[in-house]
Design a protein around this motif. Structure first.
Motif, PDB file in Angstrom:
ATOM      1  N   ARG A 147       6.389 -23.293   6.726  1.00  0.00           N
ATOM      2  CA  ARG A 147       6.512 -24.755   6.784  1.00  0.00           C
ATOM      3  C   ARG A 147       6.163 -25.268   8.181  1.00  0.00           C
ATOM      4  O   ARG A 147       5.550 -26.322   8.324  1.00  0.00           O
ATOM      5  CB  ARG A 147       7.935 -25.174   6.380  1.00  0.00           C
ATOM      6  N   GLU A 207       2.483 -25.550   8.358  1.00  0.00           N
ATOM      7  CA  GLU A 207       2.024 -26.727   7.618  1.00  0.00           C
ATOM      8  C   GLU A 207       2.227 -27.991   8.447  1.00  0.00           C
ATOM      9  O   GLU A 207       1.354 -28.870   8.484  1.00  0.00           O
ATOM     10  CB  GLU A 207       2.783 -26.860   6.298  1.00  0.00           C
ATOM     11  N   SER A 226       8.914 -39.584  -1.398  1.00  0.00           N
ATOM     12  CA  SER A 226       8.200 -39.576  -0.115  1.00  0.00           C
ATOM     13  C   SER A 226       7.745 -38.161   0.234  1.00  0.00           C
ATOM     14  O   SER A 226       8.122 -37.191  -0.424  1.00  0.00           O
ATOM     15  CB  SER A 226       9.103 -40.123   0.993  1.00  0.00           C
ATOM     16  N   ASP A 227       6.973 -38.057   1.316  1.00  0.00           N
ATOM     17  CA  ASP A 227       6.419 -36.767   1.714  1.00  0.00           C
ATOM     18  C   ASP A 227       7.305 -35.990   2.686  1.00  0.00           C
ATOM     19  O   ASP A 227       6.861 -35.001   3.258  1.00  0.00           O
ATOM     20  CB  ASP A 227       5.019 -36.954   2.320  1.00  0.00           C
ATOM     21  N   ILE A 228       8.571 -36.420   2.878  1.00  0.00           N
ATOM     22  CA  ILE A 228       9.407 -35.712   3.854  1.00  0.00           C
ATOM     23  C   ILE A 228       9.974 -34.410   3.293  1.00  0.00           C
ATOM     24  O   ILE A 228      10.403 -33.555   4.048  1.00  0.00           O
ATOM     25  CB  ILE A 228      10.544 -36.596   4.425  1.00  0.00           C
ATOM     26  N   GLY A 229       9.989 -34.255   1.985  1.00  0.00           N
ATOM     27  CA  GLY A 229      10.381 -32.985   1.393  1.00  0.00           C
ATOM     28  C   GLY A 229      11.862 -32.659   1.472  1.00  0.00           C
ATOM     29  O   GLY A 229      12.232 -31.500   1.576  1.00  0.00           O
ATOM     30  N   ILE A 230      12.717 -33.671   1.411  1.00  0.00           N
ATOM     31  CA  ILE A 230      14.165 -33.460   1.462  1.00  0.00           C
ATOM     32  C   ILE A 230      14.790 -34.164   0.264  1.00  0.00           C
ATOM     33  O   ILE A 230      14.458 -35.308  -0.039  1.00  0.00           O
ATOM     34  CB  ILE A 230      14.770 -34.025   2.766  1.00  0.00           C
ATOM     35  N   THR A 231      15.696 -33.472  -0.409  1.00  0.00           N
ATOM     36  CA  THR A 231      16.369 -34.056  -1.562  1.00  0.00           C
ATOM     37  C   THR A 231      17.611 -34.812  -1.088  1.00  0.00           C
ATOM     38  O   THR A 231      18.468 -34.249  -0.407  1.00  0.00           O
ATOM     39  CB  THR A 231      16.788 -32.956  -2.556  1.00  0.00           C
ATOM     40  N   SER A 288      13.053 -39.387  -2.520  1.00  0.00           N
ATOM     41  CA  SER A 288      12.598 -38.258  -3.342  1.00  0.00           C
ATOM     42  C   SER A 288      11.082 -38.251  -3.497  1.00  0.00           C
ATOM     43  O   SER A 288      10.457 -37.188  -3.496  1.00  0.00           O
ATOM     44  CB  SER A 288      13.241 -38.307  -4.730  1.00  0.00           C
TER      45      SER A 288
END
Length: 182
Positions: free
Chosen positions: A106, A109, A82-87, A80
């Motif tokens: 995205r 980005e 981290s910078d991967i952006g996945i829940t 949560s």
């Protein structure tokens, strides 16, 4: 400094840049997305790969099965944050990461992030070149090699540098195509 050592250092930089590219998600599930995720485990930072079995059963899901069920909460928290952006979704047995399709915004980005990683790689290669050229100039100054030998060596170093920067540019083009392909 030998030319072979310079090539080796620059090759390692390219490999490092490639690993950085692998951590950028492209809309498909890939276990390397989690390469840089570290988990606070019994007071020390531990890589997620050391704490769990990571698999990709399909193109849009990553499954994380911890070796120690007691570490589920720490793993979930680390993902949560981290910078991967996945829940993460935790069902008590495994943690699921559902990879959503990327939006056009995205994707842009992610292209910028890939460009940043490529530029970091190029800077590292230029730093290797600078150190090698400085070493050649120092050898010339100490009369270990002649001025002509120094110039030839510097030209060879520049040629090697250009080759490796071109390789990073090629890797970036491949990654950009991978990111922007729907």
């Amino acid at each position: 400094m030998k030319l072979s050592e310079i090539k080796d250092q620059m090759q390692k930089t390219i490999e490092s840049t490639q690993r950085s590219f692998n951590t950028i998600r492209t809309g498909r599930a890939n276990a390397s997305l989690l390469d840089r995720v570290t988990v606070e485990y019994y007071g020390s930072e531990t890589s997620l790969k050391a704490l769990a079995n990571i698999s990709t059963p399909d193109a849009s899901t990553i499954l994380i099965q911890p070796f120690d069920r007691g570490s589920m909460a720490q793993i979930e928290k680390a993902i949560s944050l981290s910078d991967i952006g996945i829940t993460p979704n935790n069902d008590g047995q495994i943690i699921r990461l559902n990879i959503p399709p990327l939006t056009a915004q995205r994707r842009q980005e992610l292209v910028k992030i890939a460009s940043k990683y490529a530029e970091e790689g190029k800077v590292a290669i230029r730093n290797i070149r600078r150190d090698a050229v400085d070493a050649a100039r120092k050898q010339e100054k100490n009369h270990e090699i002649s001025e002509d030998e120094s110039k030839d060596l510097q030209e060879q170093i520049q040629k090697i540098t250009n080759e490796h920067i071109t390789k990073i540019d090629e890797l970036l083009k491949v990654k950009e195509k991978d990111i922007t392909t729907v």
